[in-house]
Design an enzyme around this catalytic site. Structure first.
Site, PDB file in Angstrom:
ATOM      1  N   SER A  36     -10.146  -0.252   6.839  1.00 21.69           N
ATOM      2  CA  SER A  36      -9.495  -0.091   5.531  1.00 21.69           C
ATOM      3  C   SER A  36      -8.797  -1.330   4.979  1.00 21.69           C
ATOM      4  CB  SER A  36      -8.489   1.054   5.585  1.00 21.69           C
ATOM      5  OG  SER A  36      -9.156   2.286   5.469  1.00 21.69           O
ATOM      6  N   LYS A  89       0.843  -1.195   0.000  1.00 27.06           N
ATOM      7  CA  LYS A  89       0.000   0.000   0.000  1.00 27.06           C
ATOM      8  C   LYS A  89       0.879   1.246   0.000  1.00 27.06           C
ATOM      9  CE  LYS A  89      -3.972   2.020   2.455  1.00 27.06           C
ATOM     10  NZ  LYS A  89      -4.862   1.916   3.636  1.00 27.06           N
ATOM     11  N   SER A 131      -9.790   1.985   2.610  1.00 33.42           N
ATOM     12  CA  SER A 131      -8.860   2.661   1.734  1.00 33.42           C
ATOM     13  C   SER A 131      -7.834   1.745   1.057  1.00 33.42           C
ATOM     14  CB  SER A 131      -8.128   3.738   2.524  1.00 33.42           C
ATOM     15  OG  SER A 131      -7.286   3.172   3.500  1.00 33.42           O
TER      16      SER A 131
END
Lengths: 96, 490
Positions: free
Chosen positions: B177, B77, B153
């Protein structure tokens, strides 16, 4: 029942170091008001005798020896800077 | 058939037997990315040259390695700092941060395992969002149907694993997330106990809530990747120094006699009938495996979203103060005075949602409002934490849906912040309490979209959480179904 004013929104934007347009002030006032209004549902709960939680773990102060160690050197630290001069970060003049 | 259809253990056997090489695995990753990433849009930055060189080097080394993760392609990420590899948090503010100075602790740990970093994965800007639509670059799409969002996210992290672009990935979870995109994309994602994984090098959003965690295609792989990244780190003062159990050793111990709590609030109004049915079917599976379940109450659940937005936005407003356009990041070309430079750089660099949350947090922390909003939310956090502690006095795990509905369509609710926030209603309480939680596939909607089962356990009891998940996965076939990218669902 909160009612956030446009003036408050401008003040908060200044505190947050954000430049926002009149159009954004308009939109933000409505959206923040909605969110704050929603957040006020918390007032349904009586929390007079409740301790606030800042951290979920029972953390103790973490101490370490104050020893110098190698981290990054000056050249590396300046590598990603938008502006630099003579081995330092360069910023616009602070005094008008 | 993809090489990534094998489990981590099967791949290690193949590497040992010289049936495949690390270079094959890395080539598999990039060929898949070339084939499908124009549809999925999971990656922000790729590191092909370096990854291929590393693969070559690993192939030349002795095969007598002990790491189960050796040579496996991983996606990271983009809010996890990677030395020398562009790290943007999907924000225009960091668009030019092409050469970060250090590695996050989790990256150092992965290096010891010799995983191969394939690239950096898309996300909502600074991890603020539930759909990936807040990325300042482009919106990642759901591999099951590209009209739908992958969640957020960590949407890029979940979509890349579901689309088999990487073997596994790392995400971060502040209010859901990791778990919410894992549910939307039909993969396994876990958020460890707060303090278990070092946050050093995770670009901070809400420091009292953020945790890094693994996203994989099976529970067993999840246990192995988690094992690699946990542990005390002096660089993170909130990292906890405890004995770490071997998570994979206890996976197959079954759930006979396990006591499951099902919060009535998690199956209440707002949860779609299809999701509810999938979860109830899941509970039936547990009954057949010898576990028992009862309905319980987490009475303060309905206040979690409001408390969360006040607390996380307050912390974010402080954390994001570091982005000033002086040491790194993009500086406004318009800058006049110093103050003007701060304001313009931040306003040009941050997207709408980030600005909205900085504003909310600054307001909640500002003089005259601190007690009414910030402190009030901290007190409600205590009540929510106590709810969990009470249930865990009598039960081993809590089970419910991960999300109220399956994935929604791109553009469907992006203009309505409060509806978007409500999407995290079942995942947020876990972060507020600091307990571990994970999502794994438990069914599909009539539209063919995955549904996630959420399993929550006590602080630092990841072993029980993973064992509970493993038992379900072994007894069901949901994880075997795969998206047909480039095929039927376009």
């Amino acid at each position: 029942m909160s009612n956030i004013s446009k003036e408050q929104v401008r003040h908060v934007a200044h505190l947050a170091r954000l430049a926002i347009s009149d159009e954004e002030v308009e939109k933000m006032t409505k959206q923040l008001d909605d969110i704050i209004h929603y957040a006020e549902s918390l007032n349904e709960l009586n929390t007079d005798d409740v301790e606030p939680t800042t951290h979920v773990l029972d953390l103790k102060n973490v101490m370490r020896k104050d020893q110098p160690r190698k981290w990054i050197d000056k050249e590396d630290a300046l590598k990603n800077a938008p502006d630099k001069q003579d081995g330092q970060f360069r910023v616009p003049s602070i005094l008008e | 058939m993809s090489l990534f259809d094998y489990t981590l253990k099967e791949l290690q056997d193949k590497l040992h037997n010289k049936e495949i090489t690390v270079s094959d695995l890395v080539a598999e990753s990039y060929s898949r990315i070339n084939a499908v990433d124009d549809q999925v849009k999971a990656f922000l930055t790729l590191d092909e040259e370096k990854a291929k060189a590393q693969a070559k080097q690993l192939d030349q080394q002795s095969r007598e390695h002990t790491s189960l993760l050796y040579g496996l392609p991983i996606g990271i990420k983009d809010n996890i700092v990677t030395k020398g590899l562009r790290t943007t948090c999907a924000s225009q503010f960091l668009d030019n941060l092409t050469d970060p100075l250090y590695d996050a602790t989790v990256m150092e740990k992965l290096q010891k395992e010799n995983t191969v970093t394939i690239g950096k994965l898309n996300m909502d800007e600074f991890a603020m969002g539930s759909s990936n639509e807040n990325s300042s670059y482009f919106a990642t799409r759901n591999p099951w149907n590209t009209d739908y969002v992958p969640g957020g996210s960590s949407g890029g992290s979940a979509a890349a694993v579901a689309a088999k672009e990487v073997f596994f990935s790392l995400g971060s979870d502040t209010g859901g997330s990791i778990r919410q995109p894992a549910a939307f994309c039909g993969v396994v994602g876990s958020k460890p106990t707060y303090g278990l994984v070092s946050r050093f090098g995770l670009v901070a959003f809400a420091s009292s809530l953020d945790q890094i965690g693994p996203i994989t295609r099976t529970v067993e792989d999840n246990a192995h990747l988690l094992q690699a990244i946990v542990g005390h780190d002096p660089m993170d003062a909130t990292s906890v120094d405890i004995d770490i159990p071997n998570y994979s050793e206890t996976l197959d111990q079954g759930v006979k006699g396990l006591k499951i709590a099902v919060p009535s609030e998690y199956l209440a109004e707002g949860v779609s009938p299809e999701v509810k049915e999938a979860v109830l079917n899941g509970l039936k599976v547990y009954e057949d495996l010898g576990a028992t379940w009862e309905e319980v109450s987490l009475p303060h659940s309905r206040y979690a979203v409001a408390a969360y937005y006040l607390l996380s936005s307050s912390e974010a407003s402080a954390n994001l103060a570091r982005f000033d356009g002086v040491r790194y990041g993009v500086r406004s070309a318009q800058a006049g005075s110093m103050l003007d430079m701060f304001k313009r750089s931040r306003s040009e660099g941050f997207g709408d949602e980030v600005k909205r949350r900085i504003m909310l947090g600054t307001f909640a922390l500002s003089s005259g409002y601190y007690d009414a909003y910030y402190k009030k939310a901290q007190k409600v956090r205590t009540l929510i934490k106590n709810d969990f502690e009470k249930v865990f006095e009598d039960y081993d795990v809590i089970i419910g849906p991960t999300t109220p509905t399956p994935a929604f369509k791109v553009g469907e609710i992006i203009d309505d912040p409060l509806t978007m926030y409500a999407n995290d209603i079942l995942t947020i309480p876990v972060n507020l309490a600091g307990v571990p939680g994970m999502s794994l596939p438990c069914g599909f909607s009539s539209d063919g979209l995955p549904i996630g089962l959420q399993i929550i356990s006590k602080h630092f009891d990841e072993s029980t959480m993973l064992r509970t998940a493993y038992a379900f996965e072994q007894a069901t076939d949901h994880h075997k179904k795969q998206p047909e990218l480039g095929g039927a669902n376009k």
